[in-house]
Design a protein around this motif. Sequence first.
Motif, PDB file in Angstrom:
ATOM      1  N   ALA A   1       0.742  -1.136  -0.099  1.00 48.82           N
ATOM      2  CA  ALA A   1      -0.237   0.078   0.178  1.00 48.82           C
ATOM      3  C   ALA A   1       0.867   1.118  -0.088  1.00 48.82           C
ATOM      4  O   ALA A   1       0.509   2.296  -0.676  1.00 48.82           O
ATOM      5  N   ARG A   2       1.946   1.302   0.636  1.00 48.83           N
ATOM      6  CA  ARG A   2       3.032   2.279   0.679  1.00 48.83           C
ATOM      7  C   ARG A   2       3.463   3.002  -0.828  1.00 48.83           C
ATOM      8  O   ARG A   2       3.563   4.276  -0.786  1.00 48.83           O
ATOM      9  N   ASP A   3       3.373   2.013  -1.634  1.00 46.91           N
ATOM     10  CA  ASP A   3       3.792   2.577  -2.965  1.00 46.91           C
ATOM     11  C   ASP A   3       2.695   2.570  -4.031  1.00 46.91           C
ATOM     12  O   ASP A   3       2.784   2.714  -5.320  1.00 46.91           O
ATOM     13  N   MET A   4       1.542   2.665  -3.551  1.00 49.58           N
ATOM     14  CA  MET A   4       0.150   2.608  -4.406  1.00 49.58           C
ATOM     15  C   MET A   4      -0.599   3.867  -4.444  1.00 49.58           C
ATOM     16  O   MET A   4      -0.349   4.693  -3.511  1.00 49.58           O
ATOM     17  N   GLN A   5      -1.108   4.269  -5.632  1.00 45.32           N
ATOM     18  CA  GLN A   5      -1.715   5.612  -5.773  1.00 45.32           C
ATOM     19  C   GLN A   5      -3.085   5.601  -5.151  1.00 45.32           C
ATOM     20  O   GLN A   5      -3.639   6.565  -4.721  1.00 45.32           O
ATOM     21  N   ILE A   6      -3.833   4.393  -5.097  1.00 38.95           N
ATOM     22  CA  ILE A   6      -5.194   4.445  -4.620  1.00 38.95           C
ATOM     23  C   ILE A   6      -5.123   4.212  -3.366  1.00 38.95           C
ATOM     24  O   ILE A   6      -4.388   3.377  -2.711  1.00 38.95           O
ATOM     25  N   PRO A   7      -6.104   4.582  -2.361  1.00 39.10           N
ATOM     26  CA  PRO A   7      -6.134   4.468  -1.013  1.00 39.10           C
ATOM     27  C   PRO A   7      -6.469   2.938  -0.695  1.00 39.10           C
ATOM     28  O   PRO A   7      -7.118   2.327  -1.239  1.00 39.10           O
ATOM     29  N   VAL A   8      -5.717   2.267   0.342  1.00 37.96           N
ATOM     30  CA  VAL A   8      -6.160   1.003   0.815  1.00 37.96           C
ATOM     31  C   VAL A   8      -6.257   0.968   2.319  1.00 37.96           C
ATOM     32  O   VAL A   8      -5.484   1.644   3.041  1.00 37.96           O
ATOM     33  N   ARG A   9      -7.173   0.278   2.699  1.00 37.65           N
ATOM     34  CA  ARG A   9      -7.637   0.066   4.107  1.00 37.65           C
ATOM     35  C   ARG A   9      -7.392  -1.280   4.752  1.00 37.65           C
ATOM     36  O   ARG A   9      -7.929  -2.250   3.818  1.00 37.65           O
ATOM     37  N   TYR A  10      -6.606  -1.645   5.601  1.00 40.81           N
ATOM     38  CA  TYR A  10      -6.228  -2.988   5.944  1.00 40.81           C
ATOM     39  C   TYR A  10      -7.142  -3.124   7.238  1.00 40.81           C
ATOM     40  O   TYR A  10      -7.032  -2.521   8.178  1.00 40.81           O
ATOM     41  N   LEU A  11      -7.921  -4.349   7.408  1.00 44.35           N
ATOM     42  CA  LEU A  11      -8.815  -4.649   8.619  1.00 44.35           C
ATOM     43  C   LEU A  11      -8.510  -6.219   8.907  1.00 44.35           C
ATOM     44  O   LEU A  11      -8.069  -6.851   8.104  1.00 44.35           O
ATOM     45  N   ARG A  12      -8.759  -6.500  10.117  1.00 45.16           N
ATOM     46  CA  ARG A  12      -8.435  -8.145  10.322  1.00 45.16           C
ATOM     47  C   ARG A  12      -9.829  -8.668  10.975  1.00 45.16           C
ATOM     48  O   ARG A  12     -10.428  -7.947  12.163  1.00 45.16           O
ATOM     49  N   THR A  13      -9.938  -9.992  10.847  1.00 45.35           N
ATOM     50  CA  THR A  13     -10.940 -10.554  11.510  1.00 45.35           C
ATOM     51  C   THR A  13     -10.521 -12.028  11.682  1.00 45.35           C
ATOM     52  O   THR A  13      -9.389 -12.201  11.248  1.00 45.35           O
ATOM     53  N   GLY A  14     -11.095 -12.707  12.556  1.00 41.88           N
ATOM     54  CA  GLY A  14     -10.723 -14.184  12.851  1.00 41.88           C
ATOM     55  C   GLY A  14     -11.546 -15.134  12.372  1.00 41.88           C
ATOM     56  O   GLY A  14     -12.706 -14.937  12.098  1.00 41.88           O
TER      57      GLY A  14
END
Length: 331
Positions: A62-75
């Motif tokens: 995501a650090r090198d991407m132009q579009i926004p990225v959101r990371y979430l976690r579930t189990g």
Amino acid sequence: MTGPVLPPVTVDVLICTFRRPQVAETLRSVDAQRLPAGLGLRVVVMDNDGTGSGRVPVLTAARDMQIPVRYLRTGGGNISTARNALLDEAQSGWVAFLDDDEVASPHWLSSLWRCATATGADAVFGPVLSVYPPGTPDWIRQLDLHSSRPVRRAGVVETGIAGNVLLRCDDPRWSGERFDVGRGRTGGEDTEFFFRLHRLGARFEIADDADVHEPVSPDRLGFRWLARRRYRMGQSYAARASGRAERLRLGAGAAAKATACGGMTGLHALSRARRAAWALRAALHLGVVAGALSLPQRVSYGGDASGQDPDPGATTRPPAPARRGRGPDPG
């Protein structure tokens, strides 16, 4: 403080990941999309591993991407739970699903969008094309059963898979529908989900040029794996029957087809590819019979919240379809 100014239409690209570092390549392929004017993207990645194994590859990409990225976690390792959480997180009226081992072609999203706007479809499915490694048996390449191509039956697209789809999710007729959690570790949750939306009035189309590519791992290059997959696909297809009488008719027809396919398997005993093709068709129809009878399904995916793999011999009987799911834990 205001957020970034978004294009007139933004599609939320939703990706579930479970212990696959190659999700980084999937993200880079989304970032490389050639989009028409006025269309933008936002990515939400749901890590389905309770240990958070996807955090580093996702955030690094995501650090090198132009579009926004959101990371979430579930189990829990339940694909339905993760996809439901993604739907709950969606901010746009349109979402696109991709799998974490797929690479989208540069025209992927624009082809899906062009088909949706031209036809007025509520969902558009594209093909998932397999990439076979060196040493793949010729008969597997010839049959190409690892690839998934959307189909029409009597001219109508009734369902599809979540590995390549653009979906209008804000229609009140189905905006609250969610993937069946009971199928989230057996497979077929997406087939049943789209059958359900179709019954609620959603209209589907196919964009054959909206292709994504999926590498095939060596452990899937055998008849046994394919037979299990076709059997499970048959169980999932049985979800199209909405009542007991219809299920019995579907099961009876599938049993007759399985018998016929068994006979054709014997007639083609000298041809490896044809013999396998007919035997796998028989497995598909036997799966329809099992689904029509509501027999338990084999647990194939995921693990528990601690990251433990599932018991390979476990089975589960799907409950009634779910609606809204529980939200994720922040990553």
